[in-house]
Write a protein that holds these residues in place. Structure first.
Motif, PDB file in Angstrom:
ATOM      1  N   UNK A 115       0.843  -1.207   0.000  1.00  0.00           N
ATOM      2  CA  UNK A 115       0.000   0.000   0.000  1.00  0.00           C
ATOM      3  C   UNK A 115       0.874   1.251   0.000  1.00  0.00           C
ATOM      4  N   UNK A 116       0.474   2.238  -0.814  1.00  0.00           N
ATOM      5  CA  UNK A 116       1.100   3.566  -0.798  1.00  0.00           C
ATOM      6  C   UNK A 116      -0.029   4.583  -0.675  1.00  0.00           C
ATOM      7  N   UNK A 117      -0.102   5.257   0.455  1.00  0.00           N
ATOM      8  CA  UNK A 117      -1.134   6.254   0.682  1.00  0.00           C
ATOM      9  C   UNK A 117      -0.549   7.656   0.709  1.00  0.00           C
ATOM     10  N   UNK A 118      -1.260   8.605   0.106  1.00  0.00           N
ATOM     11  CA  UNK A 118      -0.828  10.005   0.066  1.00  0.00           C
ATOM     12  C   UNK A 118      -1.794  10.830   0.902  1.00  0.00           C
ATOM     13  N   UNK A 119      -1.263  11.632   1.811  1.00  0.00           N
ATOM     14  CA  UNK A 119      -2.092  12.469   2.665  1.00  0.00           C
ATOM     15  C   UNK A 119      -1.539  13.885   2.725  1.00  0.00           C
ATOM     16  N   UNK A 240      -8.660   7.034   6.531  1.00  0.00           N
ATOM     17  CA  UNK A 240      -9.896   7.365   7.239  1.00  0.00           C
ATOM     18  C   UNK A 240     -10.261   8.824   6.983  1.00  0.00           C
ATOM     19  N   UNK A 241     -11.520   9.200   7.228  1.00  0.00           N
ATOM     20  CA  UNK A 241     -11.917  10.599   7.046  1.00  0.00           C
ATOM     21  C   UNK A 241     -11.193  11.545   8.000  1.00  0.00           C
ATOM     22  N   UNK A 363     -11.181  -0.213   3.744  1.00  0.00           N
ATOM     23  CA  UNK A 363     -11.551   1.044   3.094  1.00  0.00           C
ATOM     24  C   UNK A 363     -12.905   1.504   3.617  1.00  0.00           C
ATOM     25  N   UNK A 364     -13.140   2.791   3.605  1.00  0.00           N
ATOM     26  CA  UNK A 364     -14.333   3.306   4.263  1.00  0.00           C
ATOM     27  C   UNK A 364     -15.340   3.887   3.273  1.00  0.00           C
ATOM     28  N   UNK A 365     -16.560   4.002   3.745  1.00  0.00           N
ATOM     29  CA  UNK A 365     -17.630   4.753   3.084  1.00  0.00           C
ATOM     30  C   UNK A 365     -18.412   5.468   4.174  1.00  0.00           C
ATOM     31  N   UNK A 371     -22.558   7.775   9.700  1.00  0.00           N
ATOM     32  CA  UNK A 371     -21.635   6.817  10.298  1.00  0.00           C
ATOM     33  C   UNK A 371     -20.600   6.349   9.277  1.00  0.00           C
ATOM     34  N   UNK A 372     -19.415   6.031   9.778  1.00  0.00           N
ATOM     35  CA  UNK A 372     -18.351   5.506   8.936  1.00  0.00           C
ATOM     36  C   UNK A 372     -18.472   3.988   8.867  1.00  0.00           C
TER      37      UNK A 372
END
Length: 390
Positions: A115-119, A240-241, A363-365, A371-372
């Protein structure tokens, strides 16, 4: 512990109504729901966000990109996240690993990126920071170290060495690294950034949620079941949000060696607890502990803490002069771990409410009521997809 899906499927395909097409209708419904509803046709005909000429398949030993694009290496295994020296990978390969290399790996970019996440976020001074959060899932010992490593499909006698094994432990986990764009548009990482950090196979992580303090989460070095050293086999992940990352421990069984037959759980009066012993053995069998790759990593021999071998599940019939293992250590892996890139001093948290299995992703919605919802996959044959509602 859910029932194995293969058994459910076996029962289902033997039913007469399934043979009439019920199972296939169900599968069709699932596929349709993934594709969306009436808005799907609009999405197909809408203007594409990206516009580039597709590349053709080839066997060239190089990175192939569309015309008008360019690429550059941002960071690689062994690059220092602090202000110290990069790891000397050529010397490691040719001359072997030293204890100093093990210590440097704790401050350098890890091995094998999943995984590569950008924030992006603003620090307390109001400056916008850009960071990558990268998983380091596993190690290729046969590539990292000098030959020979494998003989007839098995580790060469004496390999991996203690230093090689400990280096692999520290090369696992997660890297958090700040990045920035240069004037020519390419990216580079910010060496020595205070947001850079390594989370490895020995980093202390807090256990949270319903499994915190459970009897199967207690070990010799953590009798309360409140923390664990390390996160391993970090595969996919999700953001996450609120700006954290959920990194997922997948094939954790790969690191644990020994024999289930030599696991004995005892009562306070030192008598054997047959029910508990059977439970621990059956759960390890369900998850594939011990793993066939354990000899390649050597953790079961070389990772010693407080006179115990953390990754050895045996705790009975230990040969004279050898250290015992810890049957419960394996239960402390296989979780989703939350990491806060915005706080380099924060402790990673194993979120046990999200379940224990071979996590592929999280992964979220956002539900209609705010609610998450977290969706997770189990990367094992005939297993499940899980939905967690906060």
């Amino acid at each position: 512990m859910g029932e194995y899906f293969g058994e459910i499927l076996k029962r289902a395909v033997n039913r007469r109504d399934v043979l009439k097409g019920g199972l296939f209708c169900t599968a069709t419904a699932v596929v349709a729901s993934c594709g969306g509803e009436s808005g799907a046709s609009d999405a197909v005909t809408s203007t594409p966000v990206l516009n580039f000429q597709s590349i053709q398949p080839n066997s060239d030993d190089r990175i192939t990109i569309p015309q008008g694009f360019k690429h550059n290496v941002v960071i690689r295994w062994g690059d220092a996240l602090d202000s110290g020296q990069n790891m000397n990978l050529r010397r490691i390969r040719e001359q072997g690993v030293t204890s100093e290399d093990v210590e440097r790996q704790k401050k350098c970019f890890g091995y094998n990126c999943d995984f590569v996440g950008y924030l992006e976020f603003r620090d307390p001074a109001g400056t916008t920071r850009k960071v990558l959060v990268v998983n380091h899932e596993y190690c290729n010992a046969e590539i990292m170290f000098k030959e020979p490593f494998l003989t007839s499909g098995s580790p060469t006698p004496g390999r991996p060495t203690a230093e090689e094994s400990l280096l692999m432990l520290e090369a696992h986990g997660v890297s958090v690294v700040e990045v920035r764009r240069k004037q020519d548009g390419s990216w580079e990482y910010v060496r020595g950034s205070r947001f850079n950090r390594r989370i490895t196979g020995s980093t202390e992580c807090e256990i949270t949620g319903p499994a915190r303090g459970h009897r199967l989460m207690r070990t010799y070095y953590d009798p309360n079941g409140h923390f664990v050293l390390g996160t391993l086999n970090n595969c996919a992940a999700g953001k996450t949000p609120w700006g954290t990352v959920l990194t997922c421990e997948e094939n954790f069984h790969s690191y644990f060696g020994g024999s289930r037959s030599y696991i004995v759980i005892r009562n306070q009066d030192n008598t054997q607890n047959n029910a508990e012993t059977g439970l621990v053995r059956s759960m390890h069998q369900r998850y594939g502990v011990p793993g066939s790759f354990a000899p390649y990593y050597g953790f079961m021999r070389h990772v010693v803490h407080q006179d115990r071998r953390r990754f050895l599940i045996d705790n009975e019939n230990i040969p004279s002069g050898e250290l015992p293992g810890e049957p419960n250590e394996a239960f402390r892996f296989g979780w989703v771990v939350e990491i806060d890139p915005q706080d380099p001093n924060s402790k990673p948290k194993k979120r046990t409410a999200l379940g224990r299995f071979k996590h592929e992703a999280a992964t979220y919605a956002i539900a209609g009521d705010g609610r998450v919802v977290i969706y997770m996959g189990d990367d094992e044959r005939f297993e499940y997809v899980y939905k967690f509602i906060t």
